[in-house]
Design a protein around this motif. Structure first.
Motif, PDB file in Angstrom:
ATOM      1  N   MET A  95       0.835  -1.193   0.000  1.00 50.55           N
ATOM      2  CA  MET A  95       0.000   0.000   0.000  1.00 50.55           C
ATOM      3  C   MET A  95       0.873   1.248   0.000  1.00 50.55           C
ATOM      4  SD  MET A  95      -2.896   1.218   2.779  1.00 50.55           S
ATOM      5  CE  MET A  95      -4.157   0.110   2.198  1.00 50.55           C
ATOM      6  N   LYS A  96       0.431   2.267  -0.718  1.00 50.57           N
ATOM      7  CA  LYS A  96       1.108   3.566  -0.736  1.00 50.57           C
ATOM      8  C   LYS A  96       0.179   4.612  -0.134  1.00 50.57           C
ATOM      9  CE  LYS A  96       3.841   2.601  -4.895  1.00 50.57           C
ATOM     10  NZ  LYS A  96       4.159   3.059  -6.268  1.00 50.57           N
ATOM     11  N   ILE A  97       0.686   5.331   0.861  1.00 47.78           N
ATOM     12  CA  ILE A  97      -0.127   6.295   1.611  1.00 47.78           C
ATOM     13  C   ILE A  97       0.578   7.645   1.615  1.00 47.78           C
ATOM     14  CG2 ILE A  97      -1.163   6.843   3.848  1.00 47.78           C
ATOM     15  CD1 ILE A  97      -0.995   3.830   4.514  1.00 47.78           C
ATOM     16  N   VAL A  98      -0.155   8.712   1.339  1.00 45.24           N
ATOM     17  CA  VAL A  98       0.388  10.061   1.446  1.00 45.24           C
ATOM     18  C   VAL A  98      -0.458  10.851   2.434  1.00 45.24           C
ATOM     19  CG1 VAL A  98      -0.936  10.891  -0.568  1.00 45.24           C
ATOM     20  CG2 VAL A  98       1.101  12.140   0.197  1.00 45.24           C
ATOM     21  N   VAL A  99       0.228  11.565   3.318  1.00 49.70           N
ATOM     22  CA  VAL A  99      -0.427  12.401   4.329  1.00 49.70           C
ATOM     23  C   VAL A  99      -0.045  13.846   4.054  1.00 49.70           C
ATOM     24  CG1 VAL A  99      -0.666  12.913   6.781  1.00 49.70           C
ATOM     25  CG2 VAL A  99      -0.358  10.540   6.031  1.00 49.70           C
ATOM     26  N   ILE A 100      -1.041  14.689   3.833  1.00 48.72           N
ATOM     27  CA  ILE A 100      -0.821  16.100   3.508  1.00 48.72           C
ATOM     28  C   ILE A 100      -1.084  16.945   4.746  1.00 48.72           C
ATOM     29  CG2 ILE A 100      -1.555  18.026   2.037  1.00 48.72           C
ATOM     30  CD1 ILE A 100      -2.581  15.844   0.049  1.00 48.72           C
ATOM     31  N   ARG A 101      -0.088  17.734   5.162  1.00 43.83           N
ATOM     32  CA  ARG A 101      -0.270  18.639   6.304  1.00 43.83           C
ATOM     33  C   ARG A 101       0.422  19.946   5.984  1.00 43.83           C
ATOM     34  NH1 ARG A 101      -2.785  18.531  11.851  1.00 43.83           N
ATOM     35  NH2 ARG A 101      -3.294  20.701  11.616  1.00 43.83           N
ATOM     36  N   ARG A 102      -0.361  20.986   5.697  1.00 42.59           N
ATOM     37  CA  ARG A 102       0.158  22.249   5.178  1.00 42.59           C
ATOM     38  C   ARG A 102       0.259  23.324   6.250  1.00 42.59           C
ATOM     39  NH1 ARG A 102      -2.704  25.020   2.473  1.00 42.59           N
ATOM     40  NH2 ARG A 102      -1.257  25.834   0.915  1.00 42.59           N
ATOM     41  N   ASP A 103       0.001  22.971   7.517  1.00 50.21           N
ATOM     42  CA  ASP A 103      -0.150  23.994   8.555  1.00 50.21           C
ATOM     43  C   ASP A 103       1.180  24.311   9.247  1.00 50.21           C
ATOM     44  OD1 ASP A 103      -3.329  23.990   8.613  1.00 50.21           O
ATOM     45  OD2 ASP A 103      -2.652  21.919   8.574  1.00 50.21           O
ATOM     46  N   ASN A 104       1.075  24.680  10.502  1.00 55.70           N
ATOM     47  CA  ASN A 104       2.241  25.168  11.219  1.00 55.70           C
ATOM     48  C   ASN A 104       2.982  24.054  11.954  1.00 55.70           C
ATOM     49  OD1 ASN A 104       1.865  28.081  10.645  1.00 55.70           O
ATOM     50  ND2 ASN A 104      -0.048  27.748  11.723  1.00 55.70           N
ATOM     51  N   ILE A 105       4.061  24.420  12.591  1.00 57.98           N
ATOM     52  CA  ILE A 105       4.959  23.452  13.221  1.00 57.98           C
ATOM     53  C   ILE A 105       4.230  22.612  14.265  1.00 57.98           C
ATOM     54  CG2 ILE A 105       6.994  23.250  14.703  1.00 57.98           C
ATOM     55  CD1 ILE A 105       8.052  25.802  13.235  1.00 57.98           C
ATOM     56  N   GLY A 106       3.520  23.269  15.179  1.00 62.81           N
ATOM     57  CA  GLY A 106       2.816  22.534  16.225  1.00 62.81           C
ATOM     58  C   GLY A 106       1.755  21.602  15.670  1.00 62.81           C
ATOM     59  N   ASP A 107       1.086  22.028  14.598  1.00 59.39           N
ATOM     60  CA  ASP A 107       0.073  21.173  13.964  1.00 59.39           C
ATOM     61  C   ASP A 107       0.702  19.889  13.425  1.00 59.39           C
ATOM     62  OD1 ASP A 107      -2.066  23.082  14.281  1.00 59.39           O
ATOM     63  OD2 ASP A 107      -1.148  24.231  12.679  1.00 59.39           O
ATOM     64  N   ALA A 109      -4.591  15.885   6.521  1.00 60.99           N
ATOM     65  CA  ALA A 109      -4.570  15.693   7.975  1.00 60.99           C
ATOM     66  C   ALA A 109      -4.766  16.991   8.733  1.00 60.99           C
ATOM     67  CB  ALA A 109      -3.268  15.019   8.383  1.00 60.99           C
ATOM     68  N   THR A 110      -5.863  17.676   8.422  1.00 58.11           N
ATOM     69  CA  THR A 110      -6.232  18.912   9.100  1.00 58.11           C
ATOM     70  C   THR A 110      -7.640  18.744   9.653  1.00 58.11           C
ATOM     71  OG1 THR A 110      -4.917  20.153   7.498  1.00 58.11           O
ATOM     72  CG2 THR A 110      -6.471  21.409   8.842  1.00 58.11           C
ATOM     73  N   PRO A 111      -7.867  19.009  10.948  1.00 57.78           N
ATOM     74  CA  PRO A 111      -9.185  18.770  11.549  1.00 57.78           C
ATOM     75  C   PRO A 111     -10.217  19.846  11.209  1.00 57.78           C
ATOM     76  CG  PRO A 111      -7.692  19.610  13.192  1.00 57.78           C
ATOM     77  CD  PRO A 111      -6.872  19.410  11.953  1.00 57.78           C
ATOM     78  N   ALA A 112     -10.262  20.203   9.965  1.00 57.89           N
ATOM     79  CA  ALA A 112     -11.245  21.148   9.424  1.00 57.89           C
ATOM     80  C   ALA A 112     -11.108  21.072   7.907  1.00 57.89           C
ATOM     81  CB  ALA A 112     -10.981  22.570   9.911  1.00 57.89           C
ATOM     82  N   ARG A 113     -12.126  21.506   7.207  1.00 58.29           N
ATOM     83  CA  ARG A 113     -12.056  21.503   5.752  1.00 58.29           C
ATOM     84  C   ARG A 113     -10.938  22.441   5.297  1.00 58.29           C
ATOM     85  NH1 ARG A 113     -14.066  24.691   1.620  1.00 58.29           N
ATOM     86  NH2 ARG A 113     -14.460  23.573  -0.340  1.00 58.29           N
ATOM     87  N   GLN A 114     -10.035  21.934   4.468  1.00 59.51           N
ATOM     88  CA  GLN A 114      -8.927  22.745   3.977  1.00 59.51           C
ATOM     89  C   GLN A 114      -8.898  22.662   2.452  1.00 59.51           C
ATOM     90  OE1 GLN A 114      -4.573  21.795   4.260  1.00 59.51           O
ATOM     91  NE2 GLN A 114      -4.628  23.386   5.832  1.00 59.51           N
ATOM     92  N   PRO A 115      -9.454  23.646   1.773  1.00 62.84           N
ATOM     93  CA  PRO A 115      -9.561  23.584   0.306  1.00 62.84           C
ATOM     94  C   PRO A 115      -8.236  23.375  -0.413  1.00 62.84           C
ATOM     95  CG  PRO A 115     -10.949  25.335   1.178  1.00 62.84           C
ATOM     96  CD  PRO A 115     -10.123  24.845   2.326  1.00 62.84           C
ATOM     97  N   GLU A 116      -7.176  24.045   0.050  1.00 63.92           N
ATOM     98  CA  GLU A 116      -5.896  23.897  -0.648  1.00 63.92           C
ATOM     99  C   GLU A 116      -5.340  22.490  -0.484  1.00 63.92           C
ATOM    100  OE1 GLU A 116      -4.291  25.937  -2.754  1.00 63.92           O
ATOM    101  OE2 GLU A 116      -6.113  27.125  -2.645  1.00 63.92           O
ATOM    102  N   GLY A 117      -5.478  21.924   0.713  1.00 63.35           N
ATOM    103  CA  GLY A 117      -5.021  20.560   0.916  1.00 63.35           C
ATOM    104  C   GLY A 117      -5.798  19.568   0.072  1.00 63.35           C
ATOM    105  N   ILE A 118      -7.103  19.782  -0.022  1.00 63.26           N
ATOM    106  CA  ILE A 118      -7.939  18.918  -0.858  1.00 63.26           C
ATOM    107  C   ILE A 118      -7.543  19.058  -2.323  1.00 63.26           C
ATOM    108  CG2 ILE A 118     -10.306  18.523  -1.657  1.00 63.26           C
ATOM    109  CD1 ILE A 118     -11.220  19.448   1.160  1.00 63.26           C
TER     110      ILE A 118
END
Length: 262
Positions: free
Chosen positions: A1-13, A94-103
């Protein structure tokens, strides 16, 4: 399986997303797990054994003086094209809210299955409702992304891998009390504590536990319009903590912070 996790936010996130990576590695030990992050939070994942590759892009607003917007966008497009060619089985925004750019990034990569917070209208295969995570800690909220896979568990500890080295902290060589770190910076104004509250915490920790304090902050002037820092706030905190063993440590990079934590 190949999995990609997108997280565009800040360091703590991104730090709060490391339990998700660990859970994926435990449940899919043979999977190829890739993180897609930005250039200022990427060092958080350096050396993380749960991740096979960290793919890094630059946001146009954070480009250097030598970079153009077109150049930054071109490199990002080439990276997304390469990831698309990998034919990922699964992608998370991997953002706990809708994130249009990540989508949008996820759609460019074209995984077989996309899990994210949003709705069917966003083209998400397994959309999650952010209203159901209200009041949860960031780590708990991110772990909800695993529910469509039947993985329902509490998040483990966050993980940042430190280099194996010691850094001399001359301001804390005396005393035997515990060393406690205080990070006084926050990007969003509503999330910032007043310096008097930090000083009160520092004094109480020293009085109750003989604690010695490391004070971390984003360096720079609070008047910098692009990247405001907390140099002035750190100086005020030092003045308010007379008699408390306290070392000021501006965190110029994530690597610098990790060295100090080791």
């Amino acid at each position: 399986m190949k999995i990609v996790v997108i997280r565009r936010d800040n360091i703590g996130d991104l730090v709060c997303t490391t339990p998700l990576f660990n859970a994926l590695r435990r449940h899919y030990p043979a999977a190829r797990i890739v993180a897609l992050v930005n250039d200022y939070n990427a060092p958080v994942l350096s050396g993380n054994p749960d991740i096979d590759e960290v793919c890094v892009y630059t946001k146009a607003k954070h480009r250097s003086a030598a970079q153009t917007k077109f150049g930054v966008w071109w490199k990002t497009w080439k990276l997304l094209r390469r990831l698309r060619q990998e034919r990922f089985d699964l992608a998370f925004v991997a953002t706990p809210a809708r994130q249009p750019e990540g989508i949008k990034f996820a759609h460019w990569i074209r995984p077989s299955r996309l899990i994210a917070f949003g709705s069917d209208a966003d083209g998400i295969d397994d959309p999650l409702d952010s209203g159901e995570i209200e009041g949860l800690h960031e780590t708990e909220a991110v772990m909800r992304l695993l529910h469509p896979l039947g993985i329902i568990e509490s998040p483990g500890p966050v993980k940042v891998v430190s280099p194996e080295r010691n850094v001399l902290l001359p301001g804390l060589t005396s005393g035997q009390g515990m060393i406690v770190g205080l990070h006084i910076s926050a990007r969003k104004p509503p999330q910032r504590w007043d310096v008097d509250r930090f000083a009160d915490v520092a004094r109480q920790l020293h009085a109750s536990h003989s604690a010695r304090l490391l004070v971390f902050w984003s360096p720079g002037s609070e008047h910098n319009p692009l990247h405001p820092g907390d140099d002035e706030k750190a100086s005020r905190l030092k003045a308010l903590c007379d008699g408390v063993p306290l070392q000021l440590v501006p965190t110029r990079s994530e690597e610098h912070t990790s060295e100090l934590q080791s």
